[in-house]
Design an enzyme around this catalytic site. Structure first.
Site, PDB file in Angstrom:
ATOM      1  N   LYS A 162      28.821 -35.934 -96.846  1.00 32.66           N
ATOM      2  CA  LYS A 162      27.412 -36.314 -96.999  1.00 32.66           C
ATOM      3  C   LYS A 162      26.635 -35.100 -97.501  1.00 32.66           C
ATOM      4  O   LYS A 162      26.787 -34.745 -98.671  1.00 32.66           O
ATOM      5  CB  LYS A 162      26.928 -36.913 -95.688  1.00 32.66           C
ATOM      6  N   SER A 182      22.504 -43.706 -88.362  1.00 33.93           N
ATOM      7  CA  SER A 182      22.792 -43.813 -89.785  1.00 33.93           C
ATOM      8  C   SER A 182      21.983 -44.892 -90.489  1.00 33.93           C
ATOM      9  O   SER A 182      21.780 -44.810 -91.694  1.00 33.93           O
ATOM     10  CB  SER A 182      24.286 -44.054 -89.998  1.00 33.93           C
ATOM     11  N   HIS A 201      24.933 -37.227 -90.259  1.00 35.90           N
ATOM     12  CA  HIS A 201      23.729 -37.180 -91.092  1.00 35.90           C
ATOM     13  C   HIS A 201      22.818 -35.995 -90.771  1.00 35.90           C
ATOM     14  O   HIS A 201      21.763 -35.854 -91.388  1.00 35.90           O
ATOM     15  CB  HIS A 201      22.946 -38.488 -90.953  1.00 35.90           C
TER      16      HIS A 201
HETATM   17  C1  PLP Z   1      29.516 -41.763 -92.489  1.00 31.69           C
HETATM   18  C2  PLP Z   1      29.620 -41.665 -91.004  1.00 31.69           C
HETATM   19  C3  PLP Z   1      30.839 -41.398 -90.392  1.00 31.69           C
HETATM   20  C4  PLP Z   1      32.123 -41.400 -91.159  1.00 31.69           C
HETATM   21  O1  PLP Z   1      32.317 -40.242 -91.865  1.00 31.69           O
HETATM   22  P1  PLP Z   1      33.287 -40.297 -93.128  1.00 31.69           P
HETATM   23  O2  PLP Z   1      33.628 -38.879 -93.379  1.00 31.69           O
HETATM   24  O3  PLP Z   1      32.497 -40.934 -94.220  1.00 31.69           O
HETATM   25  O4  PLP Z   1      34.469 -41.119 -92.726  1.00 31.69           O
HETATM   26  C5  PLP Z   1      30.862 -41.179 -89.046  1.00 31.69           C
HETATM   27  N1  PLP Z   1      29.742 -41.268 -88.299  1.00 31.69           N
HETATM   28  C6  PLP Z   1      28.553 -41.561 -88.848  1.00 31.69           C
HETATM   29  C7  PLP Z   1      27.358 -41.634 -87.985  1.00 31.69           C
HETATM   30  C8  PLP Z   1      28.459 -41.779 -90.220  1.00 31.69           C
HETATM   31  O5  PLP Z   1      27.300 -42.110 -90.762  1.00 31.69           O
END
Ligand code: PLP
Length: 389
Positions: free
Chosen positions: A239, A180, A208
């Site tokens: 996302k 991330s 992602h």
């Molecule tokens: C954003 C993210 C999460 C968390 O997901 P949310 O739905 O925002 O709680 C989990 N793992 C990774 C790698 C992320 O970047």
């Protein structure tokens, strides 16, 4: 009580002195390439809305329809009475989309990982984790009570060494699929091969990659053409999918087990059903609008070419996450501030989110950006480099 107040006050002052105090900006209006803060517009490179769907008219219409059909609240947890037709349909669609037998919907990715990992591993078992994994994988592993072994980033040789000498009854390898804060892709083929060789499970966190990688945006496993009953695939829906939520997909009996045992699934109110109707509309756009991923790829190339001559390195990445590593916390903040003055919003990421001495600007691109907007960012950074570089 006053003691505690004084301690917290000191700790906050220390954060401030070390340039580690975090501040929020309040955004007016919807997500998009331009974000309004107060009455000022900023060209923004700070969102995970990679396909530009968060404010899409078709999704807004689907949310309205979901609102009319279901009202606002789900009323209860899924296992009591909060599991709606909309979520049932979404789970079926998500499983089909990522090519897995079954899927289970969670409120967020954070909660999914916190629920999945302790349901799969416990005291006596061992979890193997990439050093750069997301905080919620680490928190889930800690919560499980299993032994926790960290291997250096993407170092499959080291992982093999750790797996080989481990005699736990159950072994679980956990990894971000796209890291991330760096944007690189995990060596998923090699990870799966090791899991097969040493009889371990593999949890892939594709927060992602879902919607961005693979044919039709089917995610990181599709990108590599991987499928295995050993893999649990966690994808998030806030996302690239532009909405909110998460899911885990995999072997049907594993998913059934999670439904029975994942505490963050069981002991929480189900998400508003209108989010599921919205997500069904989003999935359709993710699947059919290949131009979004094509445009995104062109923007990524344009940005990388434009930043290549800076003295600060951009980490290797073929994803919309592009990290300009400047190392020093103060410098990262100064650059963020310098861009801010030019009306450009790029977040500085500092420890503990990233390892010490790797403070960076994390540039994230969206299919909603134009080539001209990318050029504005490139020019802005070159102007600052003359002063700070
Ligand atoms: C954003 C993210 C999460 C968390 O997901 P949310 O739905 O925002 O709680 C989990 N793992 C990774 C790698 C992320 O970047």
């Amino acid at each position: 009580m006053p003691d505690l107040m004084a301690q917290i006050g000191d700790q906050l002052t220390q954060l401030q002195e070390r340039q580690l105090l975090r501040r929020r900006r309040t955004v007016e209006g919807p997500q998009g390439p331009i974000l309004n803060v107060g009455d000022k517009p900023y060209l923004a490179f700070c969102s995970n809305d990679y396909l530009g769907l968060a404010n899409h008219p078709a999704l807004i219409a689907a949310a309205h329809a979901g609102l009319d059909a279901y009202g606002v609240g789900a009323g209860a947890s899924a296992l009591i009475s909060g599991h709606t037709r909309a979520v049932e349909d979404l789970e079926t669609a998500l499983a089909e989309f990522v090519g897995a037998p079954r899927a289970l919907h969670f409120s967020t990715g954070y909660m999914a990982n916190l629920g999945i990992i302790p349901a799969l591993a416990g005291p006596g078992d061992t979890i193997f984790s990439d050093r750069l994994n997301h905080a919620c994988l680490i928190d889930g592993a800690r919560l499980s009570g299993a032994q926790f072994r960290i291997y250096p980033h993407a170092d499959v040789a080291r992982l093999e060494y750790l797996l080989k000498k481990n005699a736990s009854p159950r072994k679980l390898v956990i990894s971000d699929a796209v890291f991330s804060m760096d944007g690189d892709i995990a060596p998923l083929q090699e990870l799966l091969a090791l899991c097969e060789k040493y009889d371990a499970w593999l949890l892939v966190d594709d927060a992602h990659g879902f919607g961005v990688l693979g044919p039709q945006g089917r995610g990181s496993l599709a990108h590599f053409g991987l499928a295995s009953p050993r893999i649990l695939y966690m994808g998030t829906l806030g996302k690239a999918a532009g909405v909110y939520g998460a899911f885990v997909a995999g072997d049907a009996s594993l998913i059934e087990w999670l439904l029975q045992r994942a505490r963050t699934y069981i002991f929480t109110t189900a998400s508003p059903p209108l989010l599921a109707t919205t997500l069904l509309a989003s999935l359709e756009l993710v699947r059919t609008e290949e131009w979004r991923r094509q445009h995104l790829r062109q923007l990524i190339e344009r940005l990388r070419a434009g930043l290549a001559s800076l003295s600060w390195p951009v980490l290797p990445s073929q994803t919309p996450i592009q990290a300009l590593v400047v190392q020093d916390n103060r410098l990262a903040l100064d650059l963020m501030e310098g861009l801010h003055k030019q009306g450009i919003w790029v977040p500085a990421i500092r420890p503990p989110t990233v390892p010490k001495k790797t403070a960076r600007l994390r540039i994230s691109l969206s299919a909603a950006h134009t080539a001209e907007q990318i050029d504005r960012l490139i020019d802005g950074l070159h102007t600052l480099a003359k002063h700070y570089g």
